[in-house]
Design a protein around this motif. Sequence first.
Motif, short mmCIF file in Angstrom:
data_model
loop_
_atom_site.label_atom_id
_atom_site.label_comp_id
_atom_site.label_asym_id
_atom_site.label_seq_id
_atom_site.Cartn_x
_atom_site.Cartn_y
_atom_site.Cartn_z
N GLU A 39 10.05 8.90 0.87
CA GLU A 39 10.52 10.27 0.83
C GLU A 39 11.65 10.40 1.84
O GLU A 39 11.88 9.48 2.63
CB GLU A 39 9.37 11.24 1.15
N LYS A 40 12.35 11.52 1.85
CA LYS A 40 13.52 11.64 2.71
C LYS A 40 13.18 11.54 4.19
O LYS A 40 14.00 11.11 4.98
CB LYS A 40 14.27 12.93 2.42
N ASP A 41 11.95 11.89 4.59
CA ASP A 41 11.60 11.91 6.00
C ASP A 41 10.44 10.98 6.38
O ASP A 41 10.01 10.97 7.52
CB ASP A 41 11.27 13.33 6.43
N LYS A 42 9.92 10.19 5.41
CA LYS A 42 8.80 9.30 5.73
C LYS A 42 8.59 8.26 4.64
O LYS A 42 9.09 8.39 3.52
CB LYS A 42 7.52 10.10 5.94
N LEU A 43 7.83 7.23 5.00
CA LEU A 43 7.43 6.18 4.06
C LEU A 43 5.90 6.20 4.03
O LEU A 43 5.25 6.21 5.07
CB LEU A 43 7.95 4.82 4.53
N ILE A 44 5.33 6.21 2.81
CA ILE A 44 3.88 6.27 2.66
C ILE A 44 3.42 5.01 1.94
O ILE A 44 3.97 4.65 0.90
CB ILE A 44 3.46 7.51 1.85
N LEU A 45 2.41 4.34 2.48
CA LEU A 45 1.80 3.18 1.85
C LEU A 45 0.36 3.53 1.53
O LEU A 45 -0.35 4.11 2.38
CB LEU A 45 1.83 1.95 2.76
N ILE A 46 -0.09 3.18 0.32
CA ILE A 46 -1.46 3.49 -0.11
C ILE A 46 -2.09 2.24 -0.71
O ILE A 46 -1.50 1.59 -1.57
CB ILE A 46 -1.48 4.62 -1.16
N GLY A 47 -3.30 1.93 -0.26
CA GLY A 47 -4.10 0.87 -0.85
C GLY A 47 -5.43 1.46 -1.27
O GLY A 47 -5.99 2.32 -0.57
N SER A 48 -5.95 1.04 -2.42
CA SER A 48 -7.20 1.61 -2.91
C SER A 48 -7.96 0.60 -3.77
O SER A 48 -7.35 -0.28 -4.38
CB SER A 48 -6.91 2.86 -3.75
N ASN A 49 -9.29 0.76 -3.82
CA ASN A 49 -10.11 -0.06 -4.71
C ASN A 49 -10.95 0.83 -5.62
O ASN A 49 -11.96 0.40 -6.14
CB ASN A 49 -10.99 -1.03 -3.92
#
Length: 146
Positions: A39-49
């Motif tokens: 996003e313009k103001d952040k980076l989001i990482l998501i891991g899920s099972n």
Amino acid sequence: MMEFIIESTCFNQAISEVSRAVSSQTLQPILTGIKIIAEKDKLILIGSNSNLAIERILTLNHGDINRVEIIEPGSVVLSAKYLHEIVKKLPNAIHLKVVAGQRMMIQSGTILTHLNLMNADEYPQLPQIEAEKTLKIGNLAFPSSQ
């Protein structure tokens, strides 16, 4: 066509954290990946099972240090296993860019490689949690495993 540049140590640590929720054996192949949202103001990482999800939000700056530069917002899903193996070996700032719509270019210094993308729209949505119903626990509250 997502594109960003990130400091390698920060990215490696975030990938390691969210990878804990990723299973290599799942009925949903998309869950073998990590979803990255720029996003313009952040980076989001998501891991899920599907039973557990870990989300890591990286702000652009941490104190006086610039950690992330978002060039073009977007979202992708990359193989957690291959992404982790590549990133932990990269020495410098890492440049990631979607090329040809189906591949992610990963470059650090003179090292250049590509990973195939998975469809980010197939990744399950995380439930929205109301801010007033959250609980923050410091890392000192848990005993060290060392």
